[in-house]
Scaffold this active site. Structure first.
Site, PDB file in Angstrom:
ATOM      1  N   GLY A  16       0.827  -1.211   0.000  1.00 24.42           N
ATOM      2  CA  GLY A  16       0.000   0.000   0.000  1.00 24.42           C
ATOM      3  C   GLY A  16       0.860   1.259   0.000  1.00 24.42           C
ATOM      4  N   TYR A 151     -15.232   1.820   8.266  1.00 17.48           N
ATOM      5  CA  TYR A 151     -13.812   2.110   8.505  1.00 17.48           C
ATOM      6  C   TYR A 151     -13.603   2.599   9.939  1.00 17.48           C
ATOM      7  CZ  TYR A 151      -9.151   4.135   7.608  1.00 17.48           C
ATOM      8  OH  TYR A 151      -7.810   4.445   7.631  1.00 17.48           O
ATOM      9  N   LYS A 155     -11.609   0.513  12.916  1.00 18.94           N
ATOM     10  CA  LYS A 155     -10.384   1.020  13.549  1.00 18.94           C
ATOM     11  C   LYS A 155     -10.581   1.236  15.049  1.00 18.94           C
ATOM     12  CE  LYS A 155      -7.480   1.388  10.016  1.00 18.94           C
ATOM     13  NZ  LYS A 155      -6.225   0.622   9.946  1.00 18.94           N
TER      14      LYS A 155
END
Ligand code: UDP
Length: 315
Positions: A16, A151, A155
């Protein structure tokens, strides 16, 4: 304890944007690196230059599956996750799985190897923040069922699991909350404001400013961010630490900066503001300054030169 000679690091999400820059820094500092990625949002181009390096090994794997590795591991850096709003909108279940099951597997690896673990968390844990700038003590304002919920909540869960492993299994853990970061190797079409505006400007097309562009962000150049994260891993601090650049600007100001920096003929066109788009975001980096002696060094104008140079070859 790290091996005295060459420490071994495992980087999830190594192909990434951030994972590949982290891998470069670790190799430069003498680590052996085992990179893991399933290329959902990562790219082989980001690690192609590492092919043949004796200290780099790559495993193509989804980290929500059990991670089996032979040998000693000193550090686990858990960076795997879609991270751009359009990516996680398209991949909500994979995003939730990598943040939960993937973090569980990466923590399990750290526990098994008695390695130190670092979680790449995010300013999104603060949601659309009601406290400004954001300090690590702020608990956030997150809509769990909104478009960013997959998301943000993944997290937040990942942070909770990290602290639970720290307390119950006594493994050494670190949590970095990463704010908006930019630089070479961002995906041209990942939808985030930096690649979007630069590619539009380079094509002399209108820059798509969402809403009135009054929302704010603070952009950190990738080399600054990675150095801060490295320092955090080496520190003895196990609570979350914000790493980002506190130089805040509106999205409209940012659009004008990109037009100037690319010497583009583009104008701005206004598009609807996506749901739950945070209205303001700026890290309070007092903790990173005090604990790590870290502060960003690269001004936006300089970081943009390198980023634009990269995108010129891609558009
Ligand atoms: N944005 C924009 N135009 C674009 C892409 C993004 O105005 O083409 C805005 C977006 O609404 C947000 C900010 O730029 O307010 C940063 O968006 P990004 O997707 O980079 O990340 P975020 O900080 O929202 O997670």
């Amino acid at each position: 304890m790290p091996s005295p000679s060459a420490p071994t690091s495992v980087v999830t999400g190594a192909a990434g944007f951030l994972g590949s820059h982290l891998t470069d820094l670790l190799l430069a500092r003498g680590h052996k690196v085992i990179g893991i990625d399933n290329f959902v949002t990562g790219s082989v181009d980001n690690i192609a230059h590492l092919g043949g390096k004796p200290n780099f090994k790559f495993i193509e794997q989804d980290v929500t599956e059990f991670i089996f590795l032979e040998g000693n591991v000193d550090y686990v850096w858990h960076f795997a996750s879609p991270a751009s709003p359009i990516d996680y909108l398209e991949l909500p279940i994979q995003t939730l799985k990598v943040g939960s099951l993937g973090t569980h597997k990466a923590l399990g690896l750290a526990k098994n190897k008695r390695a130190r673990f670092l979680l790449a968390s995010t300013s999104e844990v603060y949601g659309d923040p009601l406290v400004h700038p954001q300090t690590e003590d702020y608990w956030g304002n997150v809509n769990p069922i909104g478009p960013r919920g997959c998301y943000d909540e993944a997290k937040r869960f990942a942070e909770a699991l990290t602290i639970a492993y720290n307390q119950e299994h006594r493994i050494q853990t670190r949590i970095v909350r990463i704010f908006n970061t930019y630089g070479p190797r961002m995906r041209l079409n990942d939808g985030r404001v930096v690649p979007a505006f630069i590619s539009q400007a380079l094509k002399n097309k209108p820059l798509t400013v969402f809403g009135k562009g009054a929302q704010t962000r603070s952009f950190c150049y990738v080399s600054d961010l990675i150095k801060g994260i490295y320092r955090l891993m080496l520190s003895s601090y196990d609570r979350p630490v914000n790493i980002g650049n506190p130089a805040e600007m509106t999205v409209l100001e940012f659009a004008r900066e990109i037009i100037r920096a690319t010497r583009s003929r583009s104008k701005v066109s206004f598009k609807p503001l996506p749901q739950d788009d945070p209205k303001q975001r700026r890290p309070d980096i007092t903790r990173a300054r005090k604990l790590l002696g870290w502060a960003p060094q690269v001004p936006l104008s300089k970081g943009l030169v390198k980023t634009i140079e990269y995108f010129r070859k891609k558009v």
